[in-house]
Scaffold this active site. Sequence first.
Site, PDB file in Angstrom:
ATOM      1  N   TYR A  95       0.834  -1.204   0.000  1.00 45.23           N
ATOM      2  CA  TYR A  95       0.000   0.000   0.000  1.00 45.23           C
ATOM      3  C   TYR A  95       0.865   1.249   0.000  1.00 45.23           C
ATOM      4  O   TYR A  95       2.054   1.214   0.314  1.00 45.23           O
ATOM      5  CB  TYR A  95      -0.966   0.009   1.189  1.00 45.23           C
ATOM      6  CG  TYR A  95      -0.339   0.303   2.541  1.00 45.23           C
ATOM      7  CD1 TYR A  95      -0.221   1.614   3.001  1.00 45.23           C
ATOM      8  CD2 TYR A  95       0.122  -0.724   3.354  1.00 45.23           C
ATOM      9  CE1 TYR A  95       0.349   1.881   4.247  1.00 45.23           C
ATOM     10  CE2 TYR A  95       0.680  -0.464   4.594  1.00 45.23           C
ATOM     11  CZ  TYR A  95       0.796   0.845   5.035  1.00 45.23           C
ATOM     12  OH  TYR A  95       1.364   1.117   6.258  1.00 45.23           O
ATOM     13  N   CYS A  96       0.238   2.356  -0.379  1.00 51.17           N
ATOM     14  CA  CYS A  96       0.839   3.688  -0.276  1.00 51.17           C
ATOM     15  C   CYS A  96      -0.293   4.609   0.163  1.00 51.17           C
ATOM     16  O   CYS A  96      -1.173   4.187   0.896  1.00 51.17           O
ATOM     17  CB  CYS A  96       1.487   4.104  -1.601  1.00 51.17           C
ATOM     18  SG  CYS A  96       0.337   4.224  -2.988  1.00 51.17           S
ATOM     19  N   SER A  97      -0.289   5.838  -0.287  1.00 57.13           N
ATOM     20  CA  SER A  97      -1.365   6.752   0.104  1.00 57.13           C
ATOM     21  C   SER A  97      -2.689   6.363  -0.538  1.00 57.13           C
ATOM     22  O   SER A  97      -3.705   6.245   0.142  1.00 57.13           O
ATOM     23  CB  SER A  97      -1.013   8.192  -0.289  1.00 57.13           C
ATOM     24  OG  SER A  97       0.116   8.626   0.408  1.00 57.13           O
ATOM     25  N   GLY A  99      -2.665   4.152  -3.819  1.00 56.54           N
ATOM     26  CA  GLY A  99      -2.556   2.938  -4.620  1.00 56.54           C
ATOM     27  C   GLY A  99      -1.793   3.112  -5.914  1.00 56.54           C
ATOM     28  O   GLY A  99      -1.777   2.196  -6.738  1.00 56.54           O
ATOM     29  N   ILE A 124      -3.601   3.735   2.358  1.00 50.62           N
ATOM     30  CA  ILE A 124      -3.818   4.061   3.763  1.00 50.62           C
ATOM     31  C   ILE A 124      -4.940   5.090   3.931  1.00 50.62           C
ATOM     32  O   ILE A 124      -5.621   5.112   4.946  1.00 50.62           O
ATOM     33  CB  ILE A 124      -2.515   4.529   4.451  1.00 50.62           C
ATOM     34  CG1 ILE A 124      -2.681   4.476   5.981  1.00 50.62           C
ATOM     35  CG2 ILE A 124      -2.077   5.888   3.932  1.00 50.62           C
ATOM     36  CD1 ILE A 124      -1.368   4.656   6.752  1.00 50.62           C
TER      37      ILE A 124
END
Length: 165
Positions: A95-97, A99, A124
């Site tokens: 994951y990141c902020s 996607g 996230i």
Amino acid sequence: MKHIFLFISLFFSVFGSAQNSLDELLKTYNNENIPYISVIELMEIQEQVHLFDAREKDEYEVSHIRNAINIGYTNFEIEIVKKQNIQNNDTIVVYCSLGVRSEDISEKLKEAGFTNVYNLYGGIFEWKNNNYPVINLQGQLTDKVHAYSKQWAKWLLKGKKVYSN
């Protein structure tokens, strides 16, 4: 190459060409070669997967999903993942902020031979928007989430937005 698209997207979002939905945003910037997993699905199997945070160190330090290992984006090295003693068919969620960066990293994991890799849809931000917990470096619950940029912060609807200096 995706770095350029990411920066162009940030430029256009400032000047009014922003997407109206998360689906549109992800379709614009992702190849969708990596299957998505929803935050609801991840919550159900979180203890059974290897969870990797593809955000930068300063973002991870504000908060992250419990048990996530920060592997970064700009300076990502596959050796960090290989040191985790993961079998090629183990389930990995990145994951990141939102996607976008996590898809890039997920593609690198696939290229390295990992076969069961998923991209967390909405990252996230979506996790926090669904009232799922995030923790700080001390392992304590926090409401803070690094918002990545003022332009992309619109997708973070819950929690306290934090920005790098």
